[in-house]
Design an enzyme around this catalytic site. Structure first.
Site, short mmCIF file in Angstrom:
data_model
loop_
_atom_site.label_atom_id
_atom_site.label_comp_id
_atom_site.label_asym_id
_atom_site.label_seq_id
_atom_site.Cartn_x
_atom_site.Cartn_y
_atom_site.Cartn_z
N CYS A 1 38.01 43.15 114.04
CA CYS A 1 38.92 42.60 112.89
C CYS A 1 39.07 43.34 111.50
O CYS A 1 39.80 43.37 111.16
CB CYS A 1 38.03 41.20 112.59
SG CYS A 1 36.23 41.43 112.23
N HIS B 1 38.23 38.47 105.85
CA HIS B 1 37.41 39.49 105.28
C HIS B 1 38.48 40.18 103.95
O HIS B 1 39.67 40.18 104.27
CB HIS B 1 37.51 40.67 106.41
CG HIS B 1 36.56 40.48 107.58
ND1 HIS B 1 35.33 39.32 107.68
CD2 HIS B 1 36.29 41.12 108.71
CE1 HIS B 1 34.77 39.33 108.72
NE2 HIS B 1 35.22 40.38 109.43
#
Lengths: 332, 332
Positions: free
Chosen positions: B128, B241
């Site tokens: 990710c 994130h």
């Protein structure tokens, strides 16, 4: 010798920490005056078993005062520090008001204590994230000159003052209760979020906090050619700032060498247990005098061996503000 | 053409997001099998107005299946992906099991869609934080080759799975109630704290997450000489994130040039309002397909003009996992 001292901004987050640090270190005091804005006047604050009254800060507050620890905001310092100096006091100023003024020493005691004696009444205490970076970076720089620093910060809400901790606490309660998150002074929600540091963006595209880290470090290190870039970010942590620091030296430095230098450095404690994944964390740095340093490793993106990466964490109210200022006062 | 598809790990955080993304994008499905561990078998999950049963994943689950979207952990993929391929299916694997295997394409559709056709049954979906970095960095690299990347991450707890979000929520409730913080699966408290990413530290001193960002980026960019260093940190944020990215190009790149390239880049949305201090934040990136990019500025620590700093934020369950995998499937 015992000082007749005063604290400017005694009721703030750093002011409270001044009281704690002065007691813990048994700082030699003949008297202690607590100064704050008019709306705090009359309050009493506990100190060394007594209750000290808070007085309203005015231009005449400094009669007989020899030492002022100031942390009431830049505009307050600009207004009152000259009066304190005129009254004969030395001012250790925790605000940004005088930091970059020529002739005003900007001091991290572990880095440039020799600058203290050059003062003309005011000694500036650096920005909190600058101090947390400078304490571990300086001993490395002294061993092998650093060419360039790339730093990213993870800054606690207490850096904004006591209200920052209040705001995060209130938002955590609302989050836990499934209620809407109410903003107050921060520009964005801080619970379940992070945001670029809430200081103004300067013409160069950096925010004020980032420019402080760049310019103050150069002044403290007496190294105008030091290259620094910083990205400053606020995270939902009450207390203690963390920083990911990438260093480019002018000659190769091994991981082992960096570790040895840091293990002997003043104000530094190594927390670097790879097996148990235990590295510097705000929870463990809070309330500590030392800056915690870990994740020390050779930077694989510098194949010439001139790079070191590390992760540091320091209590920005304590070492990043109150303790650093009291250490300066102790050296006077 | 409509696919007979299966989801491996349908009950996890990414599995749930697969269901959402397949519906939203009206992915052409002839049938959809939901596979999970035995203890989830018999559950029903809503999909496109129906209730689909969860079946236990076994080696014989793949009969008649043409497409598998896998996100049940590396060891599960290692065990079952070959069976799926043997049954004639194409596996888009979201785990780390095959990412660095020679001959297995590792694909970010905005970066290297041409690699998809080289597959021999398995196509790997990158980590990710790699995806969130690669989407905005690639168009810049394509314009002017990048020499070196220094990245620091601010990673949400959902990257660890649905339990990460549960653990942060429970700790927030305890914090708000003034109760002791109980750890569960994370090695350290995550409320009111940050910690170095909870993956094992490799021999080079980098943790697995950091080594993934370095090695996967080189493979995706087809650029073995690209220099990357990363520091990966977990923050108390549910989802999305963030990354502070410092770029060193092989030739000067102006801030204006970088901004223009990014404004036309696929999968990127610029959020860069200096006047109102509004930049990419997890709260605003969550649930979004695009990676948000802001704090775009000339790096003052690279006086040759070859440096750009930026701050990015992307939903790591969505673009960092499910969406990226579905985009790959759409290109098949």
């Amino acid at each position: 010798m015992a000082w007749r001292a005063a604290i400017m901004g005694a009721t703030g987050a750093v002011g409270q920490e001044f009281l704690k640090v002065l007691q813990e270190r048994r700082f030699p005091l003949a008297s202690l005056k607590l100064l704050a804005s008019g709306r705090s006047a009359g309050k009493k604050l506990p100190f060394a078993g007594e209750e000290l009254p808070v007085e309203e800060l005015t231009a005449s507050s400094f009669r007989g005062v020899e030492l002022v620890l100031a942390s009431a905001g830049g505009s307050i310092s600009k207004k009152f520090a000259p009066a304190a100096v005129a009254a004969g006091a030395v001012v250790v100023d925790n605000t940004s008001a005088f930091r970059m003024v020529d002739g005003v020493p900007l001091v991290v005691p572990e880095v440039n204590p020799q600058d203290i004696k050059l003062h003309k009444g005011i000694i500036a205490n650096p920005n909190c994230s600058t101090i947390v970076m400078n304490v571990p970076v300086w001993p490395l720089h002294k061993a092998v000159a650093i060419r360039r620093i790339v730093v990213s910060t993870y800054q606690a809400v207490s850096g904004a003052g006591a209200w920052g901790m209040w705001e995060l606490t209130e938002q955590m309660k609302a989050f836990a209760a499934g209620e809407p998150i109410r903003k107050n002074k921060f520009p964005h929600p801080i619970v379940d979020n992070i945001f670029s540091h809430n200081s103004a963006i300067a013409d160069n595209g950096y925010n004020e906090e980032e420019n402080k880290m760049v310019n103050e470090t150069r002044k403290i290190f007496h190294c105008a050619e030091l290259l620094v870039t910083a990205t400053c970010v606020r995270v939902p942590v009450m207390r203690a700032h963390s920083e990911a620091i990438n260093l480019q030296f002018t000659a190769p430095v091994s991981e082992q060498q960096a570790r040895e230098i840091l293990s002997e450095a003043a104000g530094v404690r190594i927390v670097d247990d790879r097996a148990s994944n235990h590295f510097p964390m705000p929870l463990e740095a809070s309330g500590q005098d030392d800056v915690l340093v870990g994740r020390i490793r050779q930077d694989i993106s510098q194949p010439d061996g001139c790079g070191i990466d590390m992760f540091v964490c320091g209590d920005q109210i304590r070492k990043g503000a109150a303790l650093n200022a009291v250490q300066i006062a102790e050296m006077l």
